[in-house]
Every structure is written in structure tokens, then in C-alpha cells.
Write an enzyme that holds these catalytic residues in place. Structure first.
Site, PDB file in Angstrom:
ATOM      1  N   THR A 102       0.833  -1.209   0.000  1.00 27.40           N
ATOM      2  CA  THR A 102       0.000   0.000   0.000  1.00 27.40           C
ATOM      3  C   THR A 102       0.864   1.254   0.000  1.00 27.40           C
ATOM      4  O   THR A 102       1.991   1.230   0.508  1.00 27.40           O
ATOM      5  CB  THR A 102      -0.914  -0.008   1.248  1.00 27.40           C
ATOM      6  OG1 THR A 102      -1.433   1.299   1.457  1.00 27.40           O
ATOM      7  CG2 THR A 102      -0.152  -0.384   2.512  1.00 27.40           C
ATOM      8  N   ASP A 103       0.298   2.346  -0.524  1.00 26.17           N
ATOM      9  CA  ASP A 103       1.027   3.623  -0.478  1.00 26.17           C
ATOM     10  C   ASP A 103       1.174   4.130   0.954  1.00 26.17           C
ATOM     11  O   ASP A 103       1.965   5.037   1.222  1.00 26.17           O
ATOM     12  CB  ASP A 103       0.335   4.681  -1.358  1.00 26.17           C
ATOM     13  CG  ASP A 103      -1.100   5.002  -0.951  1.00 26.17           C
ATOM     14  OD1 ASP A 103      -1.615   4.382   0.007  1.00 26.17           O
ATOM     15  OD2 ASP A 103      -1.708   5.882  -1.588  1.00 26.17           O
ATOM     16  N   GLU A 104       0.405   3.528   1.890  1.00 27.14           N
ATOM     17  CA  GLU A 104       0.470   4.012   3.276  1.00 27.14           C
ATOM     18  C   GLU A 104       1.833   3.744   3.919  1.00 27.14           C
ATOM     19  O   GLU A 104       2.163   4.339   4.946  1.00 27.14           O
ATOM     20  CB  GLU A 104      -0.673   3.401   4.105  1.00 27.14           C
ATOM     21  CG  GLU A 104      -2.021   3.798   3.532  1.00 27.14           C
ATOM     22  CD  GLU A 104      -3.221   3.508   4.420  1.00 27.14           C
ATOM     23  OE1 GLU A 104      -3.086   3.531   5.645  1.00 27.14           O
ATOM     24  OE2 GLU A 104      -4.296   3.266   3.856  1.00 27.14           O
ATOM     25  N   TYR A 149      -1.372  -0.387  11.226  1.00 31.87           N
ATOM     26  CA  TYR A 149      -1.606  -1.060   9.932  1.00 31.87           C
ATOM     27  C   TYR A 149      -0.452  -0.793   8.974  1.00 31.87           C
ATOM     28  O   TYR A 149       0.152  -1.725   8.429  1.00 31.87           O
ATOM     29  CB  TYR A 149      -2.929  -0.571   9.315  1.00 31.87           C
ATOM     30  CG  TYR A 149      -3.055  -0.879   7.836  1.00 31.87           C
ATOM     31  CD1 TYR A 149      -3.180  -2.185   7.379  1.00 31.87           C
ATOM     32  CD2 TYR A 149      -3.014   0.151   6.879  1.00 31.87           C
ATOM     33  CE1 TYR A 149      -3.274  -2.473   6.016  1.00 31.87           C
ATOM     34  CE2 TYR A 149      -3.111  -0.124   5.523  1.00 31.87           C
ATOM     35  CZ  TYR A 149      -3.233  -1.438   5.095  1.00 31.87           C
ATOM     36  OH  TYR A 149      -3.303  -1.714   3.757  1.00 31.87           O
ATOM     37  N   LYS A 163       2.443  -3.342   7.312  1.00 33.74           N
ATOM     38  CA  LYS A 163       2.612  -3.541   5.863  1.00 33.74           C
ATOM     39  C   LYS A 163       4.056  -3.201   5.451  1.00 33.74           C
ATOM     40  O   LYS A 163       4.637  -3.874   4.600  1.00 33.74           O
ATOM     41  CB  LYS A 163       1.626  -2.677   5.073  1.00 33.74           C
ATOM     42  CG  LYS A 163       0.164  -3.076   5.215  1.00 33.74           C
ATOM     43  CD  LYS A 163      -0.177  -4.442   4.643  1.00 33.74           C
ATOM     44  CE  LYS A 163      -0.109  -4.501   3.130  1.00 33.74           C
ATOM     45  NZ  LYS A 163      -0.564  -5.830   2.618  1.00 33.74           N
ATOM     46  N   LEU A 167     -14.436   4.039   3.903  1.00 32.28           N
ATOM     47  CA  LEU A 167     -15.118   5.319   3.654  1.00 32.28           C
ATOM     48  C   LEU A 167     -16.243   5.237   2.614  1.00 32.28           C
ATOM     49  O   LEU A 167     -17.391   5.592   2.910  1.00 32.28           O
ATOM     50  CB  LEU A 167     -14.103   6.393   3.212  1.00 32.28           C
ATOM     51  CG  LEU A 167     -14.758   7.736   2.870  1.00 32.28           C
ATOM     52  CD1 LEU A 167     -15.096   8.519   4.132  1.00 32.28           C
ATOM     53  CD2 LEU A 167     -13.858   8.584   1.977  1.00 32.28           C
ATOM     54  N   ASN A 179     -11.773  14.002   1.454  1.00 30.16           N
ATOM     55  CA  ASN A 179     -12.852  13.117   1.907  1.00 30.16           C
ATOM     56  C   ASN A 179     -14.212  13.801   1.762  1.00 30.16           C
ATOM     57  O   ASN A 179     -15.203  13.164   1.382  1.00 30.16           O
ATOM     58  CB  ASN A 179     -12.617  12.706   3.367  1.00 30.16           C
ATOM     59  CG  ASN A 179     -11.392  11.819   3.504  1.00 30.16           C
ATOM     60  OD1 ASN A 179     -10.964  11.175   2.536  1.00 30.16           O
ATOM     61  ND2 ASN A 179     -10.819  11.789   4.696  1.00 30.16           N
TER      62      ASN A 179
HETATM   63  P1  NAD Z   1     -10.019  -6.900   2.934  1.00 28.91           P
HETATM   64  O1  NAD Z   1      -9.940  -6.604   4.397  1.00 28.91           O
HETATM   65  O2  NAD Z   1     -11.263  -6.588   2.183  1.00 28.91           O
HETATM   66  O3  NAD Z   1      -9.728  -8.463   2.689  1.00 28.91           O
HETATM   67  C1  NAD Z   1      -8.715  -9.152   3.372  1.00 28.91           C
HETATM   68  C2  NAD Z   1      -8.916 -10.645   3.113  1.00 28.91           C
HETATM   69  O4  NAD Z   1      -7.828 -11.334   3.750  1.00 28.91           O
HETATM   70  C3  NAD Z   1     -10.208 -11.204   3.716  1.00 28.91           C
HETATM   71  O5  NAD Z   1     -10.817 -12.074   2.801  1.00 28.91           O
HETATM   72  C4  NAD Z   1      -9.737 -11.961   4.945  1.00 28.91           C
HETATM   73  O6  NAD Z   1     -10.574 -13.063   5.296  1.00 28.91           O
HETATM   74  C5  NAD Z   1      -8.358 -12.430   4.498  1.00 28.91           C
HETATM   75  N1  NAD Z   1      -7.450 -12.692   5.631  1.00 28.91           N
HETATM   76  C6  NAD Z   1      -7.223 -11.880   6.704  1.00 28.91           C
HETATM   77  N2  NAD Z   1      -6.344 -12.476   7.540  1.00 28.91           N
HETATM   78  C7  NAD Z   1      -5.991 -13.661   6.967  1.00 28.91           C
HETATM   79  C8  NAD Z   1      -5.115 -14.710   7.344  1.00 28.91           C
HETATM   80  N3  NAD Z   1      -4.431 -14.660   8.492  1.00 28.91           N
HETATM   81  N4  NAD Z   1      -4.979 -15.766   6.515  1.00 28.91           N
HETATM   82  C9  NAD Z   1      -5.692 -15.840   5.352  1.00 28.91           C
HETATM   83  N5  NAD Z   1      -6.552 -14.888   4.962  1.00 28.91           N
HETATM   84  C10 NAD Z   1      -6.701 -13.798   5.757  1.00 28.91           C
HETATM   85  O7  NAD Z   1      -8.751  -6.175   2.314  1.00 28.91           O
HETATM   86  P2  NAD Z   1      -8.568  -5.460   0.878  1.00 28.91           P
HETATM   87  O8  NAD Z   1      -9.025  -4.062   0.993  1.00 28.91           O
HETATM   88  O9  NAD Z   1      -9.095  -6.348  -0.163  1.00 28.91           O
HETATM   89  O10 NAD Z   1      -6.979  -5.416   0.782  1.00 28.91           O
HETATM   90  C11 NAD Z   1      -6.261  -6.505   0.212  1.00 28.91           C
HETATM   91  C12 NAD Z   1      -4.773  -6.187   0.234  1.00 28.91           C
HETATM   92  O11 NAD Z   1      -4.524  -4.989  -0.506  1.00 28.91           O
HETATM   93  C13 NAD Z   1      -4.219  -5.934   1.633  1.00 28.91           C
HETATM   94  O12 NAD Z   1      -2.952  -6.534   1.705  1.00 28.91           O
HETATM   95  C14 NAD Z   1      -4.120  -4.427   1.730  1.00 28.91           C
HETATM   96  O13 NAD Z   1      -3.077  -4.060   2.593  1.00 28.91           O
HETATM   97  C15 NAD Z   1      -3.812  -4.069   0.295  1.00 28.91           C
HETATM   98  N6  NAD Z   1      -4.251  -2.721  -0.150  1.00 28.91           N
HETATM   99  C16 NAD Z   1      -5.551  -2.326   0.057  1.00 28.91           C
HETATM  100  C17 NAD Z   1      -5.953  -1.083  -0.437  1.00 28.91           C
HETATM  101  C18 NAD Z   1      -7.384  -0.615  -0.277  1.00 28.91           C
HETATM  102  O14 NAD Z   1      -7.700   0.529  -0.638  1.00 28.91           O
HETATM  103  N7  NAD Z   1      -8.310  -1.448   0.190  1.00 28.91           N
HETATM  104  C19 NAD Z   1      -5.040  -0.244  -1.093  1.00 28.91           C
HETATM  105  C20 NAD Z   1      -3.724  -0.690  -1.271  1.00 28.91           C
HETATM  106  C21 NAD Z   1      -3.355  -1.938  -0.811  1.00 28.91           C
HETATM  107  P1  TYD Z   2     -10.489   4.419   4.815  1.00 28.96           P
HETATM  108  O1  TYD Z   2     -11.523   4.013   3.831  1.00 28.96           O
HETATM  109  O2  TYD Z   2     -10.515   3.816   6.178  1.00 28.96           O
HETATM  110  O3  TYD Z   2      -9.078   4.191   4.102  1.00 28.96           O
HETATM  111  P2  TYD Z   2      -7.577   4.654   4.557  1.00 28.96           P
HETATM  112  O4  TYD Z   2      -7.587   5.017   5.987  1.00 28.96           O
HETATM  113  O5  TYD Z   2      -6.800   3.411   4.305  1.00 28.96           O
HETATM  114  O6  TYD Z   2      -7.217   5.787   3.655  1.00 28.96           O
HETATM  115  O7  TYD Z   2     -10.560   6.002   4.990  1.00 28.96           O
HETATM  116  C1  TYD Z   2     -10.404   6.880   3.898  1.00 28.96           C
HETATM  117  C2  TYD Z   2     -10.423   8.286   4.432  1.00 28.96           C
HETATM  118  O8  TYD Z   2     -11.733   8.571   4.942  1.00 28.96           O
HETATM  119  C3  TYD Z   2      -9.473   8.522   5.601  1.00 28.96           C
HETATM  120  O9  TYD Z   2      -8.926   9.829   5.502  1.00 28.96           O
HETATM  121  C4  TYD Z   2     -10.362   8.441   6.817  1.00 28.96           C
HETATM  122  C5  TYD Z   2     -11.705   8.948   6.318  1.00 28.96           C
HETATM  123  N1  TYD Z   2     -12.925   8.374   6.960  1.00 28.96           N
HETATM  124  C6  TYD Z   2     -13.913   9.213   7.469  1.00 28.96           C
HETATM  125  O10 TYD Z   2     -13.806  10.444   7.417  1.00 28.96           O
HETATM  126  N2  TYD Z   2     -15.014   8.639   8.031  1.00 28.96           N
HETATM  127  C7  TYD Z   2     -15.170   7.280   8.134  1.00 28.96           C
HETATM  128  O11 TYD Z   2     -16.195   6.825   8.695  1.00 28.96           O
HETATM  129  C8  TYD Z   2     -14.158   6.439   7.581  1.00 28.96           C
HETATM  130  C9  TYD Z   2     -14.288   4.940   7.650  1.00 28.96           C
HETATM  131  C10 TYD Z   2     -13.048   7.033   7.007  1.00 28.96           C
END
Ligand code: NAD
Ligand code: TYD
Length: 339
Positions: A125-127, A153, A157, A193, A252
Site C-alpha cells: 500500500t502507499d500508506e 496497519y 505492511k 469510507l 474526503n
Molecule cells: P479486505 O480486508 O477486504 O480483505 C482481506 C482478506 O484477507 C479477507 O478475505 C480476509 O478473510 C483475508 N485474511 C485476513 N487475515 C488472513 C489470514 N491470516 N490468513 C488468510 N486470509 C486472511 O482487504 P482489501 O481491501 O481487499 O486489501 C487486500 C490487500 O490490498 C491488503 O494486503 C491491503 O493491505 C492491500 N491494499 C488495500 C488497499 C485498499 O484501498 N483497500 C489499497 C492498497 C493496498
Molecule cells: P479508509 O476508507 O478507512 O481508508 P484509509 O484510511 O486506508 O485511507 O478512509 C479513507 C479516508 O476517509 C481517511 O482519511 C479516513 C476517512 N474516513 C472518514 O472520514 N469517516 C469514516 O467513517 C471512515 C471509515 C473514514
């Protein structure tokens, strides 16, 4: 080829399973997922109909089970999406994030070492780059930006990324890493969000915006992220990191107002609530490397993607209604009541 997709019952992993089934009819896709609160077999309902697809319930941090599966399945490629992924939950309870995101990644890397694979891809992630100031729109994260994390988190990562790089150098594991900006689209868990705001607005419930709503995220439609990972695992260079993002920066508050506009709801629903602890100000990706080296460009503009996403939530009420009527109710009350 046999591809193990860990975390494939989650948001991005689930979309990636569908992307691979659609674009690579000769590959076998095996989803390995623990089915935590964020994992959902209903997300994979269509995939189960494909003879190319198989699901195994397993924890990536369970060494014995992971080794047995690698021995039996003999994967060529492993794409690691499995993670605890929500910043707010990591602030409440960091330890689970360390177990899954760090130990889990190390177990997968050890399995790759022991049984041999042609590619391990870490979905990061970019985080991991921390945040950028709001008053410097000229600054972007590049692949050489220092890691500088803010939340448990992002720290977990970043630790996983460092392990992947260490295994690549020390044991010559053929690994790649991608660092993507915020995703949105179908199957996004309601705690995040965009789905949270869509669902609350549909119920005429208050929309809890943290702080003043001025934090900036760089939004990418999930299918564009899947296309980028697909390119990296097939054509990316071992040992490299690729940033993924499409220059779709929005505050946001802008995002929330856009959702309200699409749904025809009043901005009076917006409620400013106590800010997130350590809240990152701005994320912004420079995707030059993946564009020039692999020819990747995002296909979906935010203004189109957000409409598609709202439409998806309107058409798939059963998917999210089941989630929000379960243990999610307790999570929501804990995080938002009296905030
Ligand atoms: P999510 O929370 O929707 O899904 C996570 C999945 O991993 C779930 O199906 C969960 O059951 C499974 N899981 C959790 N712990 C596990 C374990 N110990 N063993 C096996 N499976 C397990 O997450 P997401 O938003 O789909 O993110 C997926 C990946 O992409 C993550 O690694 C996250 O860091 C990365 N990522 C997410 C975003 C975003 O905007 N959502 C952006 C950049 C990177
Ligand atoms: P989120 O979807 O949790 O992603 P990330 O923290 O990984 O960027 O949140 C996106 C942005 O929205 C973040 O700046 C936090 C804000 N946010 C709210 O303002 N209200 C909410 O209820 C949530 C879940 C997030």
C-alpha cells in the site's frame, strides 16, 4: 499455471480472482483465505461455478497448513492480498495486524523458499510512505520515497515489504511488490469510507466525516489495480517495487458530497466527528514507473468509477445487508456511537 491468491475472499483479492478467471482461461486459481470478518464466500459465488477455481480455508500464519498446501498444490505464482486492512481497527488492536501482515507474509515466503515458485507478489500500500503535507500538491510518492509509517496497519505492511525484499536478496526468492493508493468498487467491505457513506446515505443516517474532511486520498477503481498486478506478475522485473495510482486525488469531503449528489440526498446528512488518531493528511502516487516500464494506464476516471460503485451497491443490497446486520453492528456502535 497455478496461482495461489491469498485473501481472495476480500475486496481486492475477490476482484482479482474474477480478473484472472476472465483474462487467463488456462490458469488455475486457488484462493487461500482464513475468512475473517472481512472474508466473504458470497463474494466468490460466481467464481465457484468455474472449473478453474478452487477455495481453501486457511490462515497464512499457520505454518504447518501453509506448507502442506504448497506441497499439494505446487503453485507457480503466489499473490499475497491476505491482510488485516483497516486502519481504525489497527488503532484499536494492533497485535492481530502484526500476526497476519508480518508473520503471515514470512510464513508464505518460507513456503516459497522450501517448495520453489516462479513469482511471489506482495500486494502492499502507499500508506507505507506515510503522508504528504496538504500545502505541497507538487509532491508525490515514488518507489524511492522513504518508508515512514503512521498507523499500526501501515507499520505492519512496511515490515512485510522489508521482509519480502530481504528474502529476495538473501534467498533469491523471485519477488515483486506493488504499492497502490486507495481502491474503491464492488465488494468493498462496509467499514471503509466509500461503502460506509453509500450505505449510511441510503438509510438517511448521518455520514461521519473525520476531522474537517480535508484529508486527501488518491482513489483507484479496483479493476485498474487488478490489471496492474496482473501485468506485474507476468511481465514485471523480479526485485522491483511498482507504485500504482491514477492521479485521482479528492478530499474526503469531496468524495462524500459526490456520493450524496449521485444518490440525490441532502448534505445535511454530513456530520463532522472526532478525527482519527495520527490521521494521514494526503496520499498521492506517482505511477510513472509502471506506466513507462509495463505500459499500464488506469481505464476508469473517478467520476465514472464512483457512479459505477454506487450503482453496484444499489444492485447488490443482499450482499451488504447481510454484513451490516451481523457482528458489524457492534463494530459500528463501538467506533461511531458518541464519537
Ligand atoms: P479486505 O480486508 O477486504 O480483505 C482481506 C482478506 O484477507 C479477507 O478475505 C480476509 O478473510 C483475508 N485474511 C485476513 N487475515 C488472513 C489470514 N491470516 N490468513 C488468510 N486470509 C486472511 O482487504 P482489501 O481491501 O481487499 O486489501 C487486500 C490487500 O490490498 C491488503 O494486503 C491491503 O493491505 C492491500 N491494499 C488495500 C488497499 C485498499 O484501498 N483497500 C489499497 C492498497 C493496498
Ligand atoms: P479508509 O476508507 O478507512 O481508508 P484509509 O484510511 O486506508 O485511507 O478512509 C479513507 C479516508 O476517509 C481517511 O482519511 C479516513 C476517512 N474516513 C472518514 O472520514 N469517516 C469514516 O467513517 C471512515 C471509515 C473514514
Amino acid at each position: 499455471m497455478t496461482i495461489i491468491v491469498t485473501g481472495g475472499a476480500g475486496f481486492i483479492g475477490g476482484n482479482f480472482v474474477y480478473y484472472e478467471l476472465k483474462h487467463h482461461a488456462d490458469d488455475k486459481i486457488i484462493c487461500l483465505d482464513k475468512l475473517t470478518y472481512a472474508g466473504n464466500l458470497e463474494t466468490l459465488a460466481e467464481a465457484f461455478k468455474s472449473p478453474q477455481f478452487k477455495f481453501v480455508r486457511a490462515d497464512i500464519a499457520d505454518r504447518e497448513t501453509v506448507y502442506k498446501l504448497f506441497e499439494e498444490l505446487k503453485p507457480d505464482i503466489v499473490v499475497n492480498f491476505a491482510a488485516e486492512s483497516h486502519v481504525d481497527r489497527s488503532i484499536e488492536d494492533p497485535e492481530l495486524f502484526l500476526r497476519t501482515n508480518i508473520i503471515g507474509t514470512s510464513v508464505l515466503l518460507d513456503a516459497c523458499r522450501k517448495f520453489g515458485i516462479t513469482r511471489f507478489h506482495q500486494v502492499s500500500t502507499d500508506e507505507v510512505y506515510g503522508d504528504l503535507p496538504l500545502d505541497r500538491p507538487d509532491l508525490f510518492f515514488t518507489e524511492t520515497t522513504n518508508l515512514h509509517t503512521s498507523s499500526p496497519y501501515s507499520a505492519s505492511k512496511a515490515a512485510a515489504d522489508l521482509l519480502v525484499q530481504a528474502y529476495q536478496r538473501t534467498y533469491k526468492i523471485p519477488a515483486t511488490i506493488s504499492r497502490c493508493s486507495n481502491n474503491y468498487g464492488p465488494f468493498h467491505f462496509p467499514e471503509k469510507l466509500i461503502p460506509l457513506m453509500i450505505i449510511n446515505a441510503l438509510h438517511d443516517k448521518k455520514l461521519p466525516v473525520y476531522g474537517k474532511g480535508i484529508n486527501v486520498r488518491d482513489w483507484l477503481y479496483v479493476e485498474d489495480h487488478c490489471a496492474a498486478i496482473d501485468l506485474i506478475i507476468r511481465r514485471g522485473t523480479v526485485g522491483e517495487v511498482y507504485n500504482i495510482g491514477g492521479h485521482n486525488e479528492r478530499t474526503n469531503l469531496d468524495v462524500v458530497k459526490t456520493i450524496l449528489r449521485i444518490l440525490g440526498k441532502s448534505e445535511d446528512l454530513i456530520e463532522f466527528v472526532t478525527d482519527r488518531k495520527g490521521h494521514d493528511q494526503r496520499y498521492a502516487i506517482d505511477p510513472t514507473k509502471i506506466s513507462t516500464e509495463l505500459g499500464w494506464t488506469p481505464q476508469t476516471r473517478f467520476d465514472d468509477g464512483i457512479k459505477l460503485t454506487v450503482a453496484w451497491y444499489l444492485e447488490h443490497r443482499a450482499w451488504w445487508e447481510k454484513i451490516i446486520s451481523g457482528e458489524y453492528k457492534d463494530y459500528y456502535a463501538k467506533m461511531y456511537d458518541n464519537r
